[in-house]
Design a protein around this motif. Structure first.
Motif, PDB file in Angstrom:
ATOM      1  N   TYR A 174       0.833  -1.201   0.000  1.00 23.68           N
ATOM      2  CA  TYR A 174       0.000   0.000   0.000  1.00 23.68           C
ATOM      3  C   TYR A 174       0.872   1.257   0.000  1.00 23.68           C
ATOM      4  O   TYR A 174       0.591   2.213  -0.711  1.00 23.68           O
ATOM      5  N   GLY A 180      -2.240  11.165  -3.559  1.00 25.13           N
ATOM      6  CA  GLY A 180      -3.580  11.398  -3.032  1.00 25.13           C
ATOM      7  C   GLY A 180      -4.546  10.276  -3.350  1.00 25.13           C
ATOM      8  O   GLY A 180      -5.347   9.876  -2.498  1.00 25.13           O
ATOM      9  N   GLU A 181      -4.477   9.766  -4.562  1.00 23.64           N
ATOM     10  CA  GLU A 181      -5.387   8.693  -4.970  1.00 23.64           C
ATOM     11  C   GLU A 181      -5.152   7.428  -4.149  1.00 23.64           C
ATOM     12  O   GLU A 181      -6.093   6.804  -3.655  1.00 23.64           O
ATOM     13  N   ALA A 231      -3.683   7.233  -1.242  1.00 25.49           N
ATOM     14  CA  ALA A 231      -3.949   7.508   0.171  1.00 25.49           C
ATOM     15  C   ALA A 231      -5.436   7.489   0.502  1.00 25.49           C
ATOM     16  O   ALA A 231      -5.806   7.284   1.663  1.00 25.49           O
ATOM     17  N   THR A 232      -6.293   7.679  -0.474  1.00 24.48           N
ATOM     18  CA  THR A 232      -7.733   7.662  -0.208  1.00 24.48           C
ATOM     19  C   THR A 232      -8.315   6.257  -0.227  1.00 24.48           C
ATOM     20  O   THR A 232      -9.501   6.082   0.005  1.00 24.48           O
ATOM     21  N   LYS A 233      -7.489   5.259  -0.497  1.00 22.88           N
ATOM     22  CA  LYS A 233      -7.946   3.876  -0.526  1.00 22.88           C
ATOM     23  C   LYS A 233      -7.339   3.120   0.654  1.00 22.88           C
ATOM     24  O   LYS A 233      -6.341   2.429   0.503  1.00 22.88           O
ATOM     25  N   PRO A 234      -7.931   3.285   1.827  1.00 24.04           N
ATOM     26  CA  PRO A 234      -7.359   2.645   3.019  1.00 24.04           C
ATOM     27  C   PRO A 234      -7.465   1.133   2.973  1.00 24.04           C
ATOM     28  O   PRO A 234      -8.348   0.581   2.315  1.00 24.04           O
ATOM     29  N   ALA A 237     -12.378  10.333  12.489  1.00 24.60           N
ATOM     30  CA  ALA A 237     -12.393  10.858  11.121  1.00 24.60           C
ATOM     31  C   ALA A 237     -13.676  11.611  10.833  1.00 24.60           C
ATOM     32  O   ALA A 237     -13.682  12.570  10.084  1.00 24.60           O
TER      33      ALA A 237
END
Length: 79
Positions: free
Chosen positions: A9, A50-51, A53-56, A71
């Motif tokens: 990741y 950013g892309e 990082a938005t997919k945890p 959050a």
């Protein structure tokens, strides 16, 4: 589909950040501002960061329920 491991990741984030830094290494600010190609390369690298990082990772979120609770309050009204 197998669960992604944390390094799987983080590696694309690390690579994109490294790329962005390498694109401007040794470049003066005024030269960067005059170089649209380099600007676009840096922007693309930051978009990748950013892309990703938005997919945890689901397993990471399951282990950190407090993060999920907090959050919802980010940028909202304080209690």
């Amino acid at each position: 589909m197998t669960e992604r491991r944390l390094p799987d990741y983080l590696d694309p984030i690390r690579q994109a950040a490294t790329d962005a830094c390498s694109f401007v290494e040794g470049q003066r600010k005024q030269d960067f501002l005059a170089d649209k190609r380099t600007q676009q390369a840096v922007i693309l690298s930051l978009l990748i960061v950013g892309e990703v990082a938005t997919k945890p990772l689901p397993s990471l979120l399951e282990r950190m329920p407090a993060v999920l609770e907090g959050a919802g309050r980010i940028g909202g009204d304080s209690e």
